[in-house]
Every structure is written in structure tokens, then in C-alpha cells.
Design an enzyme around this catalytic site. Structure first.
Site, PDB file in Angstrom:
ATOM      1  N   PRO A   1       0.819  -1.227   0.000  1.00 50.36           N
ATOM      2  CA  PRO A   1       0.000   0.000   0.000  1.00 50.36           C
ATOM      3  C   PRO A   1       0.846   1.269   0.000  1.00 50.36           C
ATOM      4  O   PRO A   1       0.352   2.356  -0.288  1.00 50.36           O
ATOM      5  CB  PRO A   1      -0.823  -0.114   1.289  1.00 50.36           C
ATOM      6  CG  PRO A   1      -0.149  -1.142   2.124  1.00 50.36           C
ATOM      7  CD  PRO A   1       0.587  -2.054   1.189  1.00 50.36           C
TER       8      PRO A   1
ATOM      9  N   ARG B   1      -4.299  -8.187 -20.313  1.00 46.90           N
ATOM     10  CA  ARG B   1      -5.265  -7.793 -21.347  1.00 46.90           C
ATOM     11  C   ARG B   1      -4.677  -6.777 -22.325  1.00 46.90           C
ATOM     12  O   ARG B   1      -5.222  -6.540 -23.393  1.00 46.90           O
ATOM     13  CB  ARG B   1      -6.583  -7.308 -20.745  1.00 46.90           C
ATOM     14  CG  ARG B   1      -6.519  -6.007 -20.009  1.00 46.90           C
ATOM     15  CD  ARG B   1      -7.764  -5.808 -19.182  1.00 46.90           C
ATOM     16  NE  ARG B   1      -8.997  -5.774 -19.963  1.00 46.90           N
ATOM     17  CZ  ARG B   1      -9.358  -4.766 -20.744  1.00 46.90           C
ATOM     18  NH1 ARG B   1      -8.593  -3.707 -20.859  1.00 46.90           N
ATOM     19  NH2 ARG B   1     -10.488  -4.808 -21.418  1.00 46.90           N
TER      20      ARG B   1
ATOM     21  N   ASP C   1     -10.786   1.357 -24.612  1.00 45.95           N
ATOM     22  CA  ASP C   1     -11.326   1.356 -23.252  1.00 45.95           C
ATOM     23  C   ASP C   1     -11.024   2.667 -22.534  1.00 45.95           C
ATOM     24  O   ASP C   1     -10.177   3.446 -22.973  1.00 45.95           O
ATOM     25  CB  ASP C   1     -10.675   0.234 -22.424  1.00 45.95           C
ATOM     26  CG  ASP C   1     -11.208  -1.140 -22.802  1.00 45.95           C
ATOM     27  OD1 ASP C   1     -12.397  -1.230 -23.140  1.00 45.95           O
ATOM     28  OD2 ASP C   1     -10.415  -2.092 -22.739  1.00 45.95           O
TER      29      ASP C   1
HETATM   30  N1  SAM Z   1       1.336  -2.787   7.724  1.00 47.19           N
HETATM   31  C1  SAM Z   1       1.267  -2.403   6.348  1.00 47.19           C
HETATM   32  C2  SAM Z   1       1.162  -0.903   6.249  1.00 47.19           C
HETATM   33  O1  SAM Z   1       0.543  -0.301   7.112  1.00 47.19           O
HETATM   34  O2  SAM Z   1       1.636  -0.311   5.263  1.00 47.19           O
HETATM   35  C3  SAM Z   1       0.075  -3.067   5.665  1.00 47.19           C
HETATM   36  C4  SAM Z   1       0.234  -4.537   5.482  1.00 47.19           C
HETATM   37  S1  SAM Z   1      -1.129  -5.295   4.670  1.00 47.19           S
HETATM   38  C5  SAM Z   1      -2.175  -5.712   6.018  1.00 47.19           C
HETATM   39  C6  SAM Z   1      -0.489  -6.852   4.161  1.00 47.19           C
HETATM   40  C7  SAM Z   1      -0.064  -6.959   2.734  1.00 47.19           C
HETATM   41  O3  SAM Z   1      -1.170  -6.746   1.885  1.00 47.19           O
HETATM   42  C8  SAM Z   1       0.975  -5.971   2.255  1.00 47.19           C
HETATM   43  O4  SAM Z   1       2.281  -6.395   2.595  1.00 47.19           O
HETATM   44  C9  SAM Z   1       0.742  -5.946   0.764  1.00 47.19           C
HETATM   45  O5  SAM Z   1       1.422  -6.991   0.113  1.00 47.19           O
HETATM   46  C10 SAM Z   1      -0.742  -6.194   0.652  1.00 47.19           C
HETATM   47  N2  SAM Z   1      -1.524  -4.965   0.424  1.00 47.19           N
HETATM   48  C11 SAM Z   1      -2.439  -4.441   1.250  1.00 47.19           C
HETATM   49  N3  SAM Z   1      -3.002  -3.344   0.748  1.00 47.19           N
HETATM   50  C12 SAM Z   1      -2.444  -3.170  -0.476  1.00 47.19           C
HETATM   51  C13 SAM Z   1      -2.608  -2.185  -1.490  1.00 47.19           C
HETATM   52  N4  SAM Z   1      -3.457  -1.172  -1.370  1.00 47.19           N
HETATM   53  N5  SAM Z   1      -1.872  -2.304  -2.630  1.00 47.19           N
HETATM   54  C14 SAM Z   1      -0.996  -3.315  -2.769  1.00 47.19           C
HETATM   55  N6  SAM Z   1      -0.789  -4.273  -1.829  1.00 47.19           N
HETATM   56  C15 SAM Z   1      -1.497  -4.208  -0.701  1.00 47.19           C
END
Ligand code: SAM
Length: 245
Positions: A86, A151, A166
Site C-alpha cells: 500500500p 489484457r 477502453d
Molecule cells: N502494515 C502495512 C502498512 O501499514 O503499510 C500493511 C500490510 S497489509 C495488512 C499486508 C499486505 O497486503 C501488504 O504487505 C501488501 O502486500 C498487501 N496490500 C495491502 N493493501 C495493499 C494495497 N493497497 N496495494 C498493494 N498491496 C497491498
């Protein structure tokens, strides 16, 4: 193209990867998608992949050793190792197009509190976020990225459904679609679509696409490359004129 997805939950990926365009693209040989079970790269009888965070605090952290071992076994020259996170750069159509030009992507799915920071610092080439919200794991983001990338591969969609048409293909939203019946509960399909006049239909579609973008996502118009005719239409919208129905 090759895509490797590294996850602790391979079963989450099997269904979506086998269906529809993703499944067909693999059957046609346009892309080879493999799912690596991170647990198989962990050592010891219990194959531990996560551990408590140093310094305390709740939640577990994915250990570096299985991730390094797995990626080092999968990685070929030219591969791009991407952590779904994230905190990564925002995913969008342009990033999808950029990734679609790569030969080999290795997508790492985090879990729990995320990955040991040394993975981020020394193993990955890129970090991608699919939006400003936190999911429980990287599997759904990896599927989102894979779907959006595959895609775009030449041949993945039929000609009629070229991805350039698209939304976001030209930096604009796409206009509305209609199918049979011509009349449903007294709502008729716009007459122009039944006219058989291809030039008129094309003009209508362009105007509808611009109108939608103008109404819903005016921010896109700041960067979209518009023809003089399209700029004129936008000017007319500014003056209160609506496109022909
Ligand atoms: N503790 C982290 C933080 O606050 O930034 C969040 C960890 S999340 C619960 C667990 C995993 O979900 C991450 O390591 C990532 O691989 C994935 N993940 C969660 N949200 C995501 C997003 N918006 N985009 C990409 N990967 C995401």
C-alpha cells in the site's frame, strides 16, 4: 511474457488465473503465469515464513530468507521484482502499459504487517499500490496487476475490443454501450446507433466519451491529448451545451 506470483496462499489465485481472458491468454501462449508457494522456500520442519517484529508491537512480519531464496531461484536477467504494497507507487493504466512491455515480472504478495524491510530495500525493483486502502494480503493486488497487464498483451483481446478504446486507453473515459433489445421498458437505444452511419456513430461515441470525462473525471482532461475538434466540444460543454443524445 512470464509472470511469477509469490504467495503464502496459492489457492487464492488459481480460480481467477484460470478463467476468461487470463486463462485464454495462457492457453494461446501469450503469457506464462506461475504461482510459487512461499512456504516451499522456507526451511525447517515447520517451514516458518513469518516471525514477531523486533521492538515489539502486534502482528507478524514475513521473514526475508524464504522471499530471497524464492526470488533468486525464479529471477532471470531482465526480470522485474515487484512488491505489492500500500506504500508503493500508484497503479494505473500507464503503469500497466509499462509493465506489459516487460519480459518477466515477479510479483511478491505481502501478508500480516508486511515484509521485512530488507526485502523492500535489497530484493525488489519496484513497489506498487492498487489504492489508498489496506487489504489483508497482496494476492488480490497481484491479480489486479496481472489482469490489467495481460489484457494489454497483443492478441489477448479480440480486435473489436482493442484496449486502446477502453477507458484510460487515450486518457479519457469510454462512452456508454447498448445491446439488444432496441427498447427495454420503454427506454430506447439512441437512434444514432441504429442508423448504420459509421461516421456519425464514431462522432457520437467521441462526444459521449468526452462528455463522460468532462462530467466524471475532469482531471483527466488536463493531460489528455485532444484533437482541435475535441477541444471545441469541451469548449461547448463549458458554455452549457450537451452532446446530442
Ligand atoms: N502494515 C502495512 C502498512 O501499514 O503499510 C500493511 C500490510 S497489509 C495488512 C499486508 C499486505 O497486503 C501488504 O504487505 C501488501 O502486500 C498487501 N496490500 C495491502 N493493501 C495493499 C494495497 N493497497 N496495494 C498493494 N498491496 C497491498
Amino acid at each position: 511474457m512470464k509472470i511469477d506470483i509469490v504467495t503464502l496462499f496459492p489457492a487464492m489465485l488459481a480460480g481467477p488465473l484460470g478463467e476468461s481472458i487470463l486463462g485464454r491468454a495462457q492457453a494461446k501462449g501469450l503469457v506464462e503465469i506461475r504461482v510459487a508457494d512461499l512456504r516451499e522456500w522456507a526451511e525447517g520442519r515447520h517451514r516458518v515464513t513469518d516471525d514477531y517484529p523486533f521492538g515489539g508491537g502486534g502482528g507478524m512480519v514475513l521473514k526475508p530468507e524464504p522471499l530471497f531464496r524464492c526470488v533468486e531461484a525464479l529471477r532471470r536477467p531482465g526480470a522485474r521484482v515487484i512488491l505489492l504494497d500500500p506504500q508503493g507507487r500508484a497503479f494505473g493504466q500507464e503503469v500497466a502499459a509499462e509493465l506489459a512491455r516487460a519480459e518477466h515480472l515477479i510479483l511478491l504478495c505481502g501478508r500480516y504487517e508486511g515484509v521485512d524491510e530488507r526485502v523492500r530495500e535489497h530484493l525488489v525493483d519496484d513497489e506498487i499500490s492498487i489504492g489508498d486502502y489496506v487489504l489483508t494480503g497482496g494476492e488480490l493486488p497481484a491479480l489486479v496487476v496481472t489482469d490489467a497487464v495481460v489484457r494489454l498483451l497483443p492478441g489477448a483481446l479480440g480486435d473489436e475490443a482493442a484496449p486502446g478504446k477502453d477507458s484510460f486507453g487515450r486518457g479519457l473515459l469510454e462512452g456508454p454501450h447498448y445491446t439488444r433489445p432496441e427498447e427495454f421498458r420503454a427506454w430506447r437505444v439512441p437512434e444514432v446507433l441504429l442508423s448504420g452511419d459509421h461516421a456519425r456513430v464514431a462522432r457520437w461515441r467521441r462526444a459521449q466519451s468526452l462528455w463522460r470525462t468532462w462530467r466524471r473525471r475532469p482531471d483527466l482532461l488536463e493531460t489528455a491529448e485532444l484533437t482541435p475538434e475535441e477541444q471545441k466540444l469541451i469548449e461547448e460543454f463549458r458554455q452549457g451545451k450537451k452532446p446530442d443524445a
